[in-house]
Design a protein around this motif. Structure first.
Motif, PDB file in Angstrom:
ATOM      1  N   UNK A   1      40.788  41.606  45.896  1.00  0.00           N
ATOM      2  CA  UNK A   1      41.964  41.227  45.568  1.00  0.00           C
ATOM      3  C   UNK A   1      42.020  40.327  44.461  1.00  0.00           C
ATOM      4  N   UNK A   2      43.308  40.095  43.844  1.00  0.00           N
ATOM      5  CA  UNK A   2      43.595  39.327  42.582  1.00  0.00           C
ATOM      6  C   UNK A   2      44.276  38.105  43.120  1.00  0.00           C
ATOM      7  N   UNK A   3      43.639  36.968  42.757  1.00  0.00           N
ATOM      8  CA  UNK A   3      44.243  35.551  42.802  1.00  0.00           C
ATOM      9  C   UNK A   3      43.857  34.476  41.783  1.00  0.00           C
ATOM     10  N   UNK A   4      44.215  33.384  41.860  1.00  0.00           N
ATOM     11  CA  UNK A   4      44.342  32.258  41.097  1.00  0.00           C
ATOM     12  C   UNK A   4      44.723  32.622  39.501  1.00  0.00           C
ATOM     13  N   UNK A   5      44.644  31.849  38.285  1.00  0.00           N
ATOM     14  CA  UNK A   5      44.954  32.227  37.007  1.00  0.00           C
ATOM     15  C   UNK A   5      43.699  32.043  36.194  1.00  0.00           C
ATOM     16  N   UNK A   6      43.412  32.854  35.784  1.00  0.00           N
ATOM     17  CA  UNK A   6      42.188  33.103  34.837  1.00  0.00           C
ATOM     18  C   UNK A   6      42.598  32.441  33.164  1.00  0.00           C
ATOM     19  N   UNK A   7      41.888  31.251  32.796  1.00  0.00           N
ATOM     20  CA  UNK A   7      42.037  30.643  31.554  1.00  0.00           C
ATOM     21  C   UNK A   7      41.632  31.900  30.167  1.00  0.00           C
TER      22      UNK A   7
ATOM     23  N   UNK B   1      46.765  40.614  37.913  1.00  0.00           N
ATOM     24  CA  UNK B   1      45.879  40.500  36.669  1.00  0.00           C
ATOM     25  C   UNK B   1      46.551  41.208  35.542  1.00  0.00           C
ATOM     26  N   UNK B   2      46.033  40.683  34.217  1.00  0.00           N
ATOM     27  CA  UNK B   2      46.467  41.104  32.913  1.00  0.00           C
ATOM     28  C   UNK B   2      46.443  42.606  32.854  1.00  0.00           C
ATOM     29  N   UNK B   3      46.749  43.103  31.639  1.00  0.00           N
ATOM     30  CA  UNK B   3      46.354  44.486  31.407  1.00  0.00           C
ATOM     31  C   UNK B   3      45.102  44.316  30.598  1.00  0.00           C
ATOM     32  N   UNK B   4      44.521  43.514  29.967  1.00  0.00           N
ATOM     33  CA  UNK B   4      43.260  43.487  29.366  1.00  0.00           C
ATOM     34  C   UNK B   4      42.167  43.430  30.553  1.00  0.00           C
ATOM     35  N   UNK B   5      42.463  42.635  31.806  1.00  0.00           N
ATOM     36  CA  UNK B   5      41.587  42.647  32.857  1.00  0.00           C
ATOM     37  C   UNK B   5      41.387  43.808  33.419  1.00  0.00           C
ATOM     38  N   UNK B   6      42.741  44.481  33.722  1.00  0.00           N
ATOM     39  CA  UNK B   6      42.548  45.706  34.516  1.00  0.00           C
ATOM     40  C   UNK B   6      42.080  46.712  33.585  1.00  0.00           C
ATOM     41  N   UNK B   7      42.291  46.799  32.358  1.00  0.00           N
ATOM     42  CA  UNK B   7      41.541  47.703  31.472  1.00  0.00           C
ATOM     43  C   UNK B   7      39.857  47.800  31.702  1.00  0.00           C
ATOM     44  N   UNK B   8      39.307  46.490  31.526  1.00  0.00           N
ATOM     45  CA  UNK B   8      37.889  46.376  31.553  1.00  0.00           C
ATOM     46  C   UNK B   8      37.317  46.881  32.885  1.00  0.00           C
ATOM     47  N   UNK B   9      38.196  46.358  33.930  1.00  0.00           N
ATOM     48  CA  UNK B   9      37.702  46.463  35.326  1.00  0.00           C
ATOM     49  C   UNK B   9      37.790  48.105  35.699  1.00  0.00           C
ATOM     50  N   UNK B  10      38.781  48.675  35.334  1.00  0.00           N
ATOM     51  CA  UNK B  10      38.910  50.068  35.781  1.00  0.00           C
ATOM     52  C   UNK B  10      38.175  51.128  34.799  1.00  0.00           C
ATOM     53  N   UNK B  11      37.944  50.666  33.472  1.00  0.00           N
ATOM     54  CA  UNK B  11      37.225  51.375  32.542  1.00  0.00           C
ATOM     55  C   UNK B  11      35.655  51.127  33.111  1.00  0.00           C
ATOM     56  N   UNK B  12      35.334  50.246  33.647  1.00  0.00           N
ATOM     57  CA  UNK B  12      33.778  50.010  34.066  1.00  0.00           C
ATOM     58  C   UNK B  12      33.635  50.810  35.185  1.00  0.00           C
ATOM     59  N   UNK B  13      34.590  50.984  36.124  1.00  0.00           N
ATOM     60  CA  UNK B  13      34.187  51.703  37.250  1.00  0.00           C
ATOM     61  C   UNK B  13      34.234  53.000  36.933  1.00  0.00           C
ATOM     62  N   UNK B  14      35.152  53.513  36.047  1.00  0.00           N
ATOM     63  CA  UNK B  14      35.061  54.945  35.285  1.00  0.00           C
ATOM     64  C   UNK B  14      33.810  55.327  34.756  1.00  0.00           C
ATOM     65  N   UNK B  15      33.249  54.339  34.157  1.00  0.00           N
ATOM     66  CA  UNK B  15      32.030  54.711  33.469  1.00  0.00           C
ATOM     67  C   UNK B  15      31.017  54.827  34.413  1.00  0.00           C
ATOM     68  N   UNK B  16      31.052  54.426  35.396  1.00  0.00           N
ATOM     69  CA  UNK B  16      29.884  54.577  36.318  1.00  0.00           C
ATOM     70  C   UNK B  16      29.656  56.212  36.657  1.00  0.00           C
ATOM     71  N   UNK B  17      30.729  56.895  36.459  1.00  0.00           N
ATOM     72  CA  UNK B  17      30.405  58.312  36.570  1.00  0.00           C
ATOM     73  C   UNK B  17      30.489  58.954  37.742  1.00  0.00           C
TER      74      UNK B  17
END
Length: 220
Positions: free
Chosen positions: A72-78, A172-188
């Motif tokens: 889940x996504x919570x709090x605010x990331x600085x 979450x922000x777009x940049x955060x979602x991009x890193x998270x989702x692309x990292x999972x996708x890169x797992x193959x």
């Protein structure tokens, strides 16, 4: 496609392992992002520079795993703006993640940076390896969790001390979602459809991030 690695639920016997599987369910699933914690640096799209680990070697291996529980996504990331990813091991569901094989010292240094502490001090893993959880403080990534073992080595991560329903969710922000989702996708192991569907359904992202929007980030 690569194979998903099964986590053996039994706790490891060795309470002082030289290596562990640091299991990332958030932006550190992405090796480039993780590299800033290990080698030092500032990820693109963020507002923080990391000192890195004492040992700057990248993980010798990274494997795809699924944890029991919920993301889940919570709090605010600085650093990113928007919500951070958290893991609730007591909730129903599954969490897609990448387990990175690192030294125990590297795990300690990565955890320290996530806790806004200076790297350099080792973490005593005896408690988390015998009780499955251990608290290093009341902060949002100061609770250690051991999900079991892969190849005899502990599968470790960290999260908040509260549960998924004890805090207000925050998209979450777009940049955060991009890193998270692309990292999972890169797992193959998971394809674009599976990753987009998974992230879009997580509390905090649901209702704010559609599968189509996440697919757009991955193809951009």
């Amino acid at each position: 496609m690569k194979a998903l690695r099964r986590i053996e639920p039994e706790l490891p016997v060795d309470l002082s392992p030289a290596r562990v599987w640091y299991t990332a369910y958030g932006s550190n699933a992405h090796l480039e992002r993780l590299g800033c914690y290990i080698r030092g640096g500032r990820p693109s799209g963020t507002a923080r520079t990391y000192p890195g680990c004492r040992d700057p070697r990248m993980p010798s291996r990274s494997v795809a795993v699924e944890l029991g529980g919920a993301l889940y996504f919570a709090t605010e990331s600085p650093v990113w703006g928007g919500g951070r990813a958290f893991y609730d091991p007591l909730a129903d569901g599954r969490v897609l993640a990448r387990a990175h094989l690192v030294t125990t010292g590297q795990f300690s240094d990565i955890a320290a940076q996530e806790m806004y502490r200076e790297p350099g001090a080792g973490i005593d893993l005896a408690e988390v390896l015998t009780r499955r959880t251990a608290s290093l403080g009341e902060g949002r990534y100061e609770t250690l969790v051991c999900a079991g073992q892969v190849e005899g080595l502990p599968v470790l991560t960290f999260t908040a001390p509260w549960g998924m329903r004890d805090v207000r969710w925050n998209p979450p922000s777009a940049a955060y979602v991009r890193y998270l989702a692309d990292g999972l996708l890169s797992a193959g192991v998971w394809d674009v459809e599976a990753v987009a569907s998974y992230v879009a359904a997580c509390p905090g992202a649901a209702g704010h991030w559609s599968e189509e929007a996440i697919r757009g980030l991955l193809s951009g």
